[in-house]
Scaffold this motif. Structure first.
Motif, PDB file in Angstrom:
ATOM      1  N   TRP A 104      -4.456   4.116   7.680  1.00 57.22           N
ATOM      2  CA  TRP A 104      -3.735   3.460   6.595  1.00 57.22           C
ATOM      3  C   TRP A 104      -2.272   3.239   6.942  1.00 57.22           C
ATOM      4  O   TRP A 104      -1.675   2.232   6.552  1.00 57.22           O
TER       5      TRP A 104
ATOM      6  N   GLN B  60      -2.098   0.219   8.903  1.00 54.22           N
ATOM      7  CA  GLN B  60      -2.308  -0.967   8.072  1.00 54.22           C
ATOM      8  C   GLN B  60      -1.065  -1.323   7.263  1.00 54.22           C
ATOM      9  O   GLN B  60      -1.049  -2.322   6.563  1.00 54.22           O
TER      10      GLN B  60
ATOM     11  N   ALA C  38      -5.006   6.677  -0.859  1.00 50.55           N
ATOM     12  CA  ALA C  38      -4.435   5.398  -0.430  1.00 50.55           C
ATOM     13  C   ALA C  38      -4.690   4.420  -1.563  1.00 50.55           C
ATOM     14  O   ALA C  38      -5.835   4.264  -2.012  1.00 50.55           O
TER      15      ALA C  38
ATOM     16  N   ALA D   3       0.615   1.032   5.115  1.00 49.18           N
ATOM     17  CA  ALA D   3       0.813   1.859   3.919  1.00 49.18           C
ATOM     18  C   ALA D   3       2.049   2.728   4.101  1.00 49.18           C
ATOM     19  O   ALA D   3       2.310   3.247   5.187  1.00 49.18           O
TER      20      ALA D   3
ATOM     21  N   MET E 174       0.832  -1.207   0.000  1.00 46.73           N
ATOM     22  CA  MET E 174       0.000   0.000   0.000  1.00 46.73           C
ATOM     23  C   MET E 174       0.861   1.250   0.000  1.00 46.73           C
ATOM     24  O   MET E 174       1.927   1.279   0.604  1.00 46.73           O
TER      25      MET E 174
END
Length: 124
Positions: A62, A65, A22, A67, A3
């Motif tokens: 994000w 996560q 994103a 990214a 990502m």
């Protein structure tokens, strides 16, 4: 899935406008993205509040996560106080090349010889 949080260009010719998105790193710059996180308008003055707008909560989500922000987005996050400023490597851009260094050493040696020659008669 790798990502990225990056800029997607919009706007017309010579009038750039960017969306902060994103996306999967394999997608094209202006292609498919998962979520729009904000906007960036480089035509506005640097002190304008509307120049960079981000939904910080979603950006944090994000980042949690996995990214990875691009360099420009990382700078936006530093300016917002959400990310610490990393040390940036200059990759020795200011250091002259080998031949220029050799020439500088030769000039320094000649200057040292000239100074030694000038100082010797002055002491007598």
């Amino acid at each position: 899935m790798a990502m990225k949080i990056r800029l997607a260009r919009g706007g017309s010719k010579k009038r750039p406008f960017y969306s902060i998105v994103a996306t999967d790193s394999r997608m094209p710059r202006d292609g498919r993205f998962l979520e729009k996180l904000g906007t960036y308008n480089p035509l506005l003055p640097k002190d304008s509040e509307d120049r960079v707008k981000m939904n910080i909560e979603r950006v944090k989500y994000w980042l949690d996560q996995g990214a990875q922000p691009t360099d420009r987005i990382a700078r936006f996050l530093e300016a917002a106080g959400e990310r610490s400023k990393p040390t940036r490597a200059n990759m020795k851009k200011a250091v002259p090349g080998k031949k220029a260094q050799e020439r500088a050493e030769q000039r320094a040696a000649k200057a040292a010889e000239a100074n030694a020659a000038e100082e010797a008669p002055a002491e007598e």
